[in-house]
Design a protein around this motif. Sequence first.
Motif, PDB file in Angstrom:
ATOM      1  N   ASN A  58      28.196   8.080  10.055  1.00  0.00           N
ATOM      2  CA  ASN A  58      28.164   9.543   9.957  1.00  0.00           C
ATOM      3  C   ASN A  58      26.733  10.067   9.949  1.00  0.00           C
ATOM      4  O   ASN A  58      26.426  11.065  10.605  1.00  0.00           O
ATOM      5  N   ASP A  73      40.236   8.846  10.282  1.00  0.00           N
ATOM      6  CA  ASP A  73      40.436  10.180   9.700  1.00  0.00           C
ATOM      7  C   ASP A  73      39.203  10.692   8.972  1.00  0.00           C
ATOM      8  O   ASP A  73      38.842  11.864   9.074  1.00  0.00           O
ATOM      9  N   SER A  74      38.563   9.812   8.215  1.00  0.00           N
ATOM     10  CA  SER A  74      37.375  10.201   7.450  1.00  0.00           C
ATOM     11  C   SER A  74      36.265  10.685   8.374  1.00  0.00           C
ATOM     12  O   SER A  74      35.580  11.668   8.081  1.00  0.00           O
ATOM     13  N   GLN A  75      36.083  10.011   9.494  1.00  0.00           N
ATOM     14  CA  GLN A  75      35.039  10.408  10.442  1.00  0.00           C
ATOM     15  C   GLN A  75      35.410  11.689  11.171  1.00  0.00           C
ATOM     16  O   GLN A  75      34.525  12.462  11.537  1.00  0.00           O
ATOM     17  N   ALA A  89      36.952  14.183   9.750  1.00  0.00           N
ATOM     18  CA  ALA A  89      36.561  15.206   8.770  1.00  0.00           C
ATOM     19  C   ALA A  89      35.047  15.366   8.737  1.00  0.00           C
ATOM     20  O   ALA A  89      34.531  16.489   8.682  1.00  0.00           O
ATOM     21  N   ASP A 122      33.990  17.198  11.893  1.00  0.00           N
ATOM     22  CA  ASP A 122      34.330  18.618  11.765  1.00  0.00           C
ATOM     23  C   ASP A 122      33.267  19.346  10.942  1.00  0.00           C
ATOM     24  O   ASP A 122      32.820  20.438  11.313  1.00  0.00           O
ATOM     25  N   SER A 123      32.844  18.741   9.843  1.00  0.00           N
ATOM     26  CA  SER A 123      31.809  19.349   8.986  1.00  0.00           C
ATOM     27  C   SER A 123      30.471  19.445   9.701  1.00  0.00           C
ATOM     28  O   SER A 123      29.783  20.461   9.618  1.00  0.00           O
TER      29      SER A 123
END
Length: 186
Positions: free
Chosen positions: A65, A90-92, A94, A97-98
Motif C-alpha cells: 500500500n 479486499d483490504s487493498q 479499501a 479507494d482511500s
Amino acid sequence: MRLLIMGPQGVGKGTQAALISKNLGIPAISTGDIFRYNLKNETPLGLEAKAYIDKGLLVPDELTNKIVKDRLAKDDASNGWILDGYPRNDSQVAALDSILEELGTPLDHAIALNAERSVLMDRMKKRAEIEGRADDTPEIIAKRLDVYEHETAPLIDIYRKRGVLVEIDSTGGIESISEHILDALK
C-alpha cells in the motif's frame, strides 16, 4: 485515464499494461516490477519481500500500500496510470479507494484478463525458462494461482458491481487482446 489490470499470474497483465501505457500515454505501474527492483538491489524492502516471494506468498499489504500510494502521487501519474498487480485483496481495495479519494483521482476502469489454469501454467513455465526466474517453479506457480483464486479473483465482482469492469479473454494473440481492451475502454 486511471485503470487497473487484473488477472492471475501468467495471464499477460504486464504485456498488456505496457501496450495500453504506450497507446494512452500513461505510465504502467507494476507492483511486481517495483518489488523485483528492490530484490535485485537487495534493498531493505527487497530483502523483506524476498522472504515471502521465495515461499510463493504475496508481500504483506502494509508494504505494498505504501509503495502504491507514493507511486500514484508522482507527477507522471497526474494524468492517468494503469496499475498492474494491485489491488489483490479486499483490504487493498479499501486502501486504494482511500488513496484515490485523497489524491482526487477516481478509478475509470478495472480490466480483468482471463485464461484457463493450464494455459497459465504453460506460460509461466516458458517464462521461467526464458527469464530464469527462481520464483517460477511449478510448485510456486500453483501456489500463486491458488492464492489468486482465493484472494484476488473475488475482487472482480466488486468492480463489476461498481460498473467499471471490463472483462477480456487473454488466450488470443497479444495484439488482438490489446485491440479488444482498447475498444472496450472507448
